[in-house]
Design a protein around this motif. Sequence first.
Motif, PDB file in Angstrom:
ATOM      1  N   GLY A 188     -10.480   4.102   1.146  1.00 31.88           N
ATOM      2  CA  GLY A 188     -10.168   2.950   1.099  1.00 31.88           C
ATOM      3  C   GLY A 188      -9.709   4.122   3.434  1.00 31.88           C
ATOM      4  N   ARG A 189      -9.546   2.877   3.687  1.00 33.44           N
ATOM      5  CA  ARG A 189      -9.260   3.219   4.992  1.00 33.44           C
ATOM      6  C   ARG A 189      -7.299   2.015   5.522  1.00 33.44           C
ATOM      7  NH1 ARG A 189     -13.538   1.221   6.218  1.00 33.44           N
ATOM      8  NH2 ARG A 189     -13.398  -1.421   6.177  1.00 33.44           N
ATOM      9  N   TYR A 190      -6.621   2.961   5.585  1.00 36.54           N
ATOM     10  CA  TYR A 190      -5.130   2.982   5.844  1.00 36.54           C
ATOM     11  C   TYR A 190      -4.562   1.780   7.194  1.00 36.54           C
ATOM     12  CZ  TYR A 190      -0.133   3.044   5.201  1.00 36.54           C
ATOM     13  OH  TYR A 190       1.058   2.687   5.270  1.00 36.54           O
ATOM     14  N   GLY A 220       0.452  -1.487   0.381  1.00 35.14           N
ATOM     15  CA  GLY A 220       0.210   0.509  -0.044  1.00 35.14           C
ATOM     16  C   GLY A 220       0.838   1.380  -0.151  1.00 35.14           C
ATOM     17  N   GLU A 240      -1.630  -1.408   4.351  1.00 40.33           N
ATOM     18  CA  GLU A 240      -2.594  -2.158   3.826  1.00 40.33           C
ATOM     19  C   GLU A 240      -3.659  -1.444   3.911  1.00 40.33           C
ATOM     20  OE1 GLU A 240      -2.297  -7.165   4.640  1.00 40.33           O
ATOM     21  OE2 GLU A 240      -3.780  -5.973   5.362  1.00 40.33           O
ATOM     22  N   TRP A 241      -4.693  -1.142   3.141  1.00 35.37           N
ATOM     23  CA  TRP A 241      -5.641  -0.241   2.417  1.00 35.37           C
ATOM     24  C   TRP A 241      -6.351  -1.562   2.789  1.00 35.37           C
ATOM     25  CZ3 TRP A 241      -6.405   5.023   2.379  1.00 35.37           C
ATOM     26  CH2 TRP A 241      -5.066   6.118   2.489  1.00 35.37           C
ATOM     27  N   THR A 242      -7.810  -0.905   3.022  1.00 37.09           N
ATOM     28  CA  THR A 242      -9.109  -2.312   3.048  1.00 37.09           C
ATOM     29  C   THR A 242     -10.431  -1.170   2.755  1.00 37.09           C
ATOM     30  OG1 THR A 242      -9.066  -1.842   5.338  1.00 37.09           O
ATOM     31  CG2 THR A 242      -7.868  -3.410   4.828  1.00 37.09           C
ATOM     32  N   TYR A 243     -11.100  -1.674   2.037  1.00 39.20           N
ATOM     33  CA  TYR A 243     -12.772  -1.327   2.474  1.00 39.20           C
ATOM     34  C   TYR A 243     -13.372  -2.526   1.359  1.00 39.20           C
ATOM     35  CZ  TYR A 243     -12.249  -0.712  -2.932  1.00 39.20           C
ATOM     36  OH  TYR A 243     -12.116  -0.980  -4.265  1.00 39.20           O
ATOM     37  N   LEU A 291      -2.538   5.571  -2.922  1.00 41.42           N
ATOM     38  CA  LEU A 291      -3.503   6.391  -1.338  1.00 41.42           C
ATOM     39  C   LEU A 291      -4.670   5.955  -2.275  1.00 41.42           C
ATOM     40  CD1 LEU A 291      -3.680   9.646   0.113  1.00 41.42           C
ATOM     41  CD2 LEU A 291      -6.150   8.990  -0.737  1.00 41.42           C
ATOM     42  N   VAL A 292      -6.069   5.086  -1.412  1.00 42.82           N
ATOM     43  CA  VAL A 292      -7.363   5.037  -1.689  1.00 42.82           C
ATOM     44  C   VAL A 292      -7.990   5.613  -1.533  1.00 42.82           C
ATOM     45  CG1 VAL A 292      -8.981   2.974  -2.455  1.00 42.82           C
ATOM     46  CG2 VAL A 292      -6.164   2.641  -2.183  1.00 42.82           C
ATOM     47  N   ALA A 295      -7.242   4.223  -6.845  1.00 46.50           N
ATOM     48  CA  ALA A 295      -5.685   4.626  -6.546  1.00 46.50           C
ATOM     49  C   ALA A 295      -5.024   5.133  -6.816  1.00 46.50           C
ATOM     50  CB  ALA A 295      -4.855   3.349  -5.422  1.00 46.50           C
TER      51      ALA A 295
END
Length: 383
Positions: free
Chosen positions: A140-142, A132, A148-151, A136-137, A163
Amino acid sequence: MQTGRMTIGVELFADHFFVEARIERAEPGEISFLLNADLALEGAASGGAAVELADEGPVRREFQPPLRAWRAPGERTELTLRYSGGAAVDVEKHGWNNGICAEMACLNFYSAYVPQELPFALAQDRLVLRRGAPWLVVKGRYDAARDEWTYGGEGFDPFNLIAYRRETMQILPGENMTVYLPSGEGREAARQMQDLYDEILRYENGRLFPHRDLPHTDAACAKPGWMPGGYLRRGLIFLGDGPLQGTEAAYTLAHETAHNWCTGAPADTWEDWLNEGTAEWAAFLFLRSRGDAAAADRILAQRRETAAGKPSLRTPDGSRVPYIHSSGAALLERAFARVGTAGMERLLRVCAELPAPKTTAAFLAALHGAGLAAAADAIESGF
């Protein structure tokens, strides 16, 4: 219908991606899915053992590039897939507004880069963007500890991944709209878009359409020339040709914002004219409301020219026609000629309030019930 969940792990590289997808079923059963036809499947496993997937052959879907159907024979509750592929900006190969370049990466529903058409509903979904640090996504949540970025859990198209490269991207916060740019170019256009969006909300949300509590909107802009058009997701407007200015920005943002209400008809059939034709006219009416009737008429004339000589929107096999925006706009122009601006505003509200799945027959009946028989007759005569 049974439920399950899917967790997608994605690694983005300069011109391709790698995916590890874990599919889980609530109850044992066969697991089948669709993927882009040109992806390289590198392995499948279940319960720690390798699985030989059955190739079910090519599939075509509306809006999407060539797909391939796969099946994991036998009764199973989980399946892990590993595969890789490209996402160059080529609509015929990878789907609309999908791509990876130096500044950004976009992977969405219009390309089956994740398994689609599963034989059960997803009760839970999660996407993890690994490696990641350079990215920057949007939405998303970093997790800094894990890089890691997750969503997930975003409803329709939960794996819509946008991204940007951290070192070049720009963020412009706003009260109702935050604009994301792949570089420092276009900041003034982005500011103008934020002002226009505020104006559009004042017109569409509560005046043209019934009021709704809309979420804050992220406008994710590609670099200019990436690919024409845009799309709406909940709290997201994607603009494939970068930040827009002037009439183009007013028209496009008004059209996409209107899809918060101009939706509900099956988008892969000819009934999609209800979604797209009404969104077109919401944009035309917005332009007129701000004293720019000439611009609205100019865009409508372009739509009319595109629709000229084309077959009816109402196809015998129910399929969607490629010129549906233009033909839907031209069809509703017949109603506008009968009922004028005030009548068109009422007409759009009638369509917005129809229960899904919306159909032309239900729309025409509702227009008659709302005292807009002249508009209904004009539309019917255009088929």
